[in-house]
Write an enzyme that holds these catalytic residues in place. Structure first.
Site: not given
Length: 174
Positions: A39, A61, A89, A91, A125, A153
């Site tokens: 993340h 990632c 979250h 990310e 993403t 993504c």
């Protein structure tokens, strides 16, 4: 849960707490190796881990890192960033930690109406391609000159499109 169980069998402990962010979770680690998940992490989290003498492995990632770097570039250009993501979250937490000029947008009601332009609009993403597009459309009403960068993504996009293609095909359960 399967991954956590497999890691535990190898003596690797996962640490998470819905009431704590990653910076706070580092207070629970005093030695050893820390592996940051896909993340992404904020610069502040990485710095704190290094200052504690932890061995850091960043498994972020590449798509997440790309989005973080895009946000950094637009911030350096003096832009306000409307980041579409999920509250709490990891990310979104990492991107929002970059600057007070990054505004987390979780739904249409949270779009700030009077920011100074220029405006850059990326997204987490792993968001819904359909939800992101709806929020993009609404932002365009307030900021028609905003620069948009849809950052879903490819793996997420393919799964969502596959599910959408099942509509009307007699599928009762997925």
């Amino acid at each position: 849960e399967y991954v956590k169980k497999a890691l535990a069998l190898k003596g690797i402990h996962t640490i998470e707490d819905a009431n704590k962010n990653r910076l706070e979770l580092l207070d629970e680690i005093h030695e050893g190796v820390v592996i940051f998940t896909a993340h992404g992490i904020s610069d502040e989290v990485k710095k704190k881990a290094e200052e504690k003498g932890l061995i850091c492995i960043d498994a972020s990632c590449p798509d997440v890192v790309k989005t973080q770097n895009l946000v950094r570039m637009h911030l350096q250009n003096g832009e306000e960033v409307l980041y579409i993501g999920k509250k709490h979250h990891p990310e979104a937490e990492a991107v929002c930690a970059l600057s007070p000029h990054v505004h987390l947008i979780t739904n249409i009601a949270e779009i700030p109406k009077k920011l100074k332009e220029p405006i850059f609009v990326p997204n987490q993403t792993t968001m819904s391609i359909f939800d992101v597009e709806k929020i993009f459309q609404e932002i365009r009403l307030y900021y028609p000159h905003a620069h948009f960068s849809e950052e879903i993504c490819n793996a997420t996009r393919i799964r969502q499109q596959a599910v959408a293609n099942l509509k009307g095909k007699g599928v009762d359960l997925l």
